[in-house]
Design a protein around this motif. Sequence first.
Motif, mmCIF file in Angstrom:
data_model
loop_
_atom_site.group_PDB
_atom_site.id
_atom_site.type_symbol
_atom_site.label_atom_id
_atom_site.label_comp_id
_atom_site.label_asym_id
_atom_site.label_seq_id
_atom_site.Cartn_x
_atom_site.Cartn_y
_atom_site.Cartn_z
ATOM 1 N N LEU A 53 54.882 85.276 62.671
ATOM 2 C CA LEU A 53 54.245 86.056 62.044
ATOM 3 C C LEU A 53 54.730 86.323 60.488
ATOM 4 N N LYS A 68 52.905 85.983 57.043
ATOM 5 C CA LYS A 68 52.760 86.995 55.974
ATOM 6 C C LYS A 68 53.305 86.386 54.405
ATOM 7 N N ILE A 102 51.190 82.530 61.347
ATOM 8 C CA ILE A 102 49.759 83.023 61.521
ATOM 9 C C ILE A 102 49.480 83.671 60.233
#
Length: 375
Positions: free
Chosen positions: A312, A316, A331
Motif C-alpha cells: 500500500l 501511494k 496497490i
Amino acid sequence: MQNTNIELDKSPSPENVKRRQIIKTIGATIVASTIAAPFVNVRAQEKNFNGKTLRFLTWSDDTGLAALRNIAASFSAKTGAKIVADRADGTSGMVAKLKAAGNKPQYDVITLAGVGAYGLGDAGLLMQPDLARLPNLKDVPEQYRSGANGFGVGYLLWTDGLIYNTKTMKAAPTTHEALWDAKYSGRIFLPPPSWVEAVDLAIIAAQMSGGSQKNIAPGFQKLAQLKDRILMLGENPNQVAELFRTGALDLGGIYSPAFFPAAIKKPEYNMGVTYDMKEGFAAQLMYTVIPKSHPGDLDLIHAFINHSLDPLVQGKMAADVLNGPVNSKAIVSADGSRFVPSARHIADKALVHDDKALALVQSEWVRRYTEMFSA
C-alpha cells in the motif's frame, strides 16, 4: 504535516532536477543479495515503538515530501514512533551531510539514488541491513531487493519512458524508433547531457543499432541523426510541459513523468507516458541505507525500511511521485497507474545499466553528447 510525531529539522528549497545529475563515483555492479530464510514474521515489524525516535534524511523535492507523507507519517501513526526528518537538495547533498557528520550518530535511515549509496558504502559510512528482518522483500523481484554492494535496499525505481502528445499523436509509440520518425522532426526533445537519462538514451540507441553499453559507438552514430531534428534539450521540465500544452512538442525522451508529477495529470497539458516500447525502458534503482553510526534502535530502523516496502505504501509513493514500485504487489491508484510502469512492465522490460562500467566512461559520454547537440 498533520502527524505530530513527525518533525522537520531543516527545509532547504526544493530542487526537482539536480538530483538527477550524474555524480562521479567509483560505483560497483549491483549485487543481488541472498535473503536469509525464514523471514522475520511481519507482526514483529508492527510492534509498538512509542517513545522511540527515528532520524530520517531524504530529498527536499516532491519525492522527499511524498516520503514524509506516505512512509514516515503512516509508520509513525502505526507504531507510535517519532520521526525527526531532515531534507537535502539532491543525493549529493545527502552524501555531503553524512560525510560531514563522520562518526557522529546523526541519521538512522536515508533514501537516495544509487550513486550515493555506492559512494557512502565505499567510504565505509554504511552498515549492511539484515534482509531477513524485511519480510516485505519476499514480494520484491530479486534484482531489486539489494544493491550497492549489499549496503542498499531497493525502495523505488526511477523510470524513464517516452513522453508523447496525446492530442497530436493518435496512439502511444511502441518503440524508441519513433524519435527518429521524420514526421516529428522539429517537434521532439531529448534529455540534457548532464542527466543520467542522456547516457541511458545513448545505451538504448546503441542496442537498437547492434551495439551495447560496452559498444556505444553505434549509439552515438544513431543519436547524431537527431542533431537537426530536435526542438530542445529538456533542461527545464516546466518549459517542456508548457510546450506540450501549446502543441509545439509531439514527443520526447527518454524522460520521467516524475519531473512534472502535477502537470502531466492535467488534461490541458496533453502529456502521456509510455513504457511499452519493444526495446524496453530505462530504470535506475533508488535505495534506502543505514549509516554505520546511527542514533536509533535497529529494530525500529528495520521496521521502518520494511514499512517502506509495504504494497500500500509503495502504491501511494508510486502514484504521488510517478516512480515505479519495486513491490510486485503494490496497490497503485487508477489515476497514478496511468503514469507508472506496471509490475509486468518492470519484470519484462526494465533496463538497468551497469553502474560500475558506466562510472569509467560517463564523463566522456557526457562530453560527446554535449558537443553533438550544442554545435
